[in-house]
Enzyme design. Structure first.
Site, mmCIF file in Angstrom:
data_model
loop_
_atom_site.group_PDB
_atom_site.id
_atom_site.type_symbol
_atom_site.label_atom_id
_atom_site.label_comp_id
_atom_site.label_asym_id
_atom_site.label_seq_id
_atom_site.Cartn_x
_atom_site.Cartn_y
_atom_site.Cartn_z
ATOM 1 N N LYS A 114 -47.713 -77.030 -7.778
ATOM 2 C CA LYS A 114 -47.792 -75.809 -8.530
ATOM 3 C C LYS A 114 -49.331 -75.405 -8.773
ATOM 4 C CE LYS A 114 -43.559 -76.363 -11.191
ATOM 5 N NZ LYS A 114 -42.969 -77.783 -10.251
HETATM 6 C C1 LIG Z 1 -41.762 -77.745 -9.875
HETATM 7 C C2 LIG Z 1 -41.675 -78.808 -8.738
HETATM 8 C C3 LIG Z 1 -40.771 -78.989 -7.628
HETATM 9 C C4 LIG Z 1 -39.558 -77.635 -7.573
HETATM 10 O O1 LIG Z 1 -40.277 -76.646 -6.946
HETATM 11 P P1 LIG Z 1 -39.126 -74.923 -7.122
HETATM 12 O O2 LIG Z 1 -40.433 -74.217 -6.722
HETATM 13 O O3 LIG Z 1 -39.009 -75.192 -8.849
HETATM 14 O O4 LIG Z 1 -38.220 -75.436 -6.475
HETATM 15 C C5 LIG Z 1 -40.621 -80.018 -6.829
HETATM 16 N N1 LIG Z 1 -41.355 -81.097 -6.976
HETATM 17 C C6 LIG Z 1 -42.247 -81.068 -7.968
HETATM 18 C C7 LIG Z 1 -43.382 -82.214 -7.948
HETATM 19 C C8 LIG Z 1 -42.370 -80.144 -8.701
HETATM 20 O O5 LIG Z 1 -43.545 -79.791 -9.748
#
Ligand SMILES: *Cc1c(COP(=O)(O)O)cnc(C)c1O
Length: 465
Positions: A114
């Site tokens: 993120k």
């Molecule tokens: C947010 C997140 C996901 C999921 O990603 P999306 O874009 O919501 O599908 C997967 N792995 C981790 C570690 C995350 O923080």
């Protein structure tokens, strides 16, 4: 470049409006009215055979923001966004076996993918707010990962304050400390005496109170914001440019809200050759069931070792629906209405067959997640976190049917989920050096009851207006 809504009822608007608004007025999500086109060969002839991540990011993002800033502004924002990353090439690509690769998306300040989007979104917000002489108050709820990534993206910025609500005592220690050890004076952590849903309901209630919302110029940095998807499109090009001159690649993506894998699909719609997108789910398998049956049916959420994927409603999925319905916003709206009222919808045989050419999926349970972490550690000497393990096993299941290289996206650093990793393989993963004193840092947070009035008063008192 203008942006239209997936519900088809909002006027087309330029990037700067999409950035600060998040959701379109008709309740839909924004998408470009036309996908700009790029080619790997053309990028290589412009940037050289080994471009750096930042130059590539500027080329890929430019057509989406053109008209709302100068290209030199974008270069500066990109440079600043990625200056806090712990890897020179931002997203290192590692060969694990023959044509089986891992793209490490976890070298940002909070150790999850993120950061790649939010670090840039923080810069874009600051740029636009300064231009407008505007100040905002960001309020968000988190069960863990998003909160710390948003705090790191917004800290020490004069045009914003950020308040993050987390459920008191219910996040992991690493996740909590990453949020509460930040000392910036525009960052406020609130531990709510309740669960994650209570936190989310409080934020929704505050957004729904127009007077309060306007009083604090309330905003969000949630995962439906187009700018987050846009920033994520870059690493799909980044991976492919290193592996090929124009042949397809497969991407396996551990998925929850569907923002990450949709960014890959966006790259594909821009002309990136892709053989398959492999969507990896944990036991909260609403996406896996959809790609197998063409039917989306909501069920209860169960906690797993990969908590950032413990999701029932994948908010970015609406963007894929809009594309597979050939951009018919009315049909998107009807379909989602059906999902809300009856908890189920189906796209039909024909559409499912079409999807099967580009998409595949699988579901990985907790036991398999731990076994995969252990197997990859023992056989390859490489530590993966539980989210990445869900992706790894999914990719493994499909590799023999695929012709081209398979790239699994590693979405979190193993040290972010030390308990599961240790339970799986006996190794306690170490935090990277910029966080190695995390467990000694002083924490700052306010514990508040699950009470809208009390939380509102706290925000009004504390913000630096
Ligand atoms: C947010 C997140 C996901 C999921 O990603 P999306 O874009 O919501 O599908 C997967 N792995 C981790 C570690 C995350 O923080």
């Amino acid at each position: 470049m203008r942006y239209i809504s997936t519900r088809g009822k909002s006027p087309a608007v330029p990037f700067q409006d999409v950035l600060l608004r998040g959701l379109a007025p008709d309740g839909g999500l924004y998408l470009p009215d036309d996908w700009p086109q790029l080619r790997i060969k053309q990028l290589k002839s412009k940037l050289g055979d080994n471009p750096d991540y930042r130059s590539l990011a500027v080329e890929v993002i430019w057509p989406f923001v053109e008209g709302s800033m100068e290209k030199s502004d974008l270069s500066q924002l990109v440079a600043r966004a990625y200056s806090s990353f712990n890897a020179d090439d931002i997203v290192p690509l590692k060969r694990i076996r023959n044509d089986f690769w891992i793209a490490e998306l976890f070298h940002g300040p909070t150790l999850a993918f993120k950061d790649i989007a939010l670090q840039l979104v923080g810069e874009l917000f600051q740029f636009q707010l300064q231009k407008n002489s505007e100040k905002i108050t960001i309020v968000g709820a988190t069960s863990g990962d998003t909160g710390s990534a948003a705090i790191e993206a917004c800290r020490d910025r004069e045009s914003m304050d950020i308040f993050i609500l987390h459920p008191h005592g219910r996040t992991s220690e690493v996740q909590r400390r990453q949020m509460t050890s930040v000392t910036s004076k525009n960052v406020f952590n609130i531990a709510i005496q309740g669960n994650f849903d209570d936190c989310q309901d409080l934020v929704k209630a505050m957004f729904a109170d127009e007077k309060f919302r306007e009083q604090i110029n309330m905003s969000a940095v949630n995962s439906i914001n187009w700018a987050r998807v846009m920033a994520q499109i870059v690493y799909y090009w980044w991976v492919s440019i290193q592996l090929t001159d124009g042949k397809p690649v497969n991407f396996c993506v551990p998925s929850g809200n569907f923002g990450n894998v949709f960014a890959g699909y966006g790259a594909y719609l821009m002309g990136l050759p892709v053989e398959r997108f492999l969507v990896a789910s944990n036991t909260n398998d609403v996406l896996d069931r959809f790609f197998r049956t063409g039917q989306m049916q909501l069920r209860d959420v169960a906690p797993t070792f990969s908590p950032s994927m413990d999701i029932q409603i994948s908010s970015n999925f609406e963007r894929l629906l809009f594309e597979i319905f050939e951009r018919d916003g009315v049909r998107v709206e009807e379909t989602l209405q059906k999902l809300r009222s009856s908890g189920i919808f189906s796209i039909g045989e024909e559409a499912l067959k079409g999807l099967g050419e580009k998409w595949a999926s699988s579901k990985v349970n907790d036991q398999e997640t731990l076994e995969t972490i252990a197997k990859v550690s023992n056989e390859l000497g490489y530590l993966i976190d539980p989210h990445t393990a869900v992706g790894y096993l999914t990719a493994d299941r499909y590799t023999k049917d695929l012709e081209h290289p398979v790239v699994t996206l590693a979405t979190a650093h193993p040290s972010k989920f030390p308990d599961a990793v240790q339970q799986a393989c006996g190794i306690l993963p170490e935090l990277p050096s910029h966080l190695d004193d995390l467990y000694e840092r002083k924490e700052f947070y306010e514990i508040l009851p699950n009470d809208e009035q009390i939380v509102k008063s706290y925000i009004l008192e504390q913000r630096n207006s």
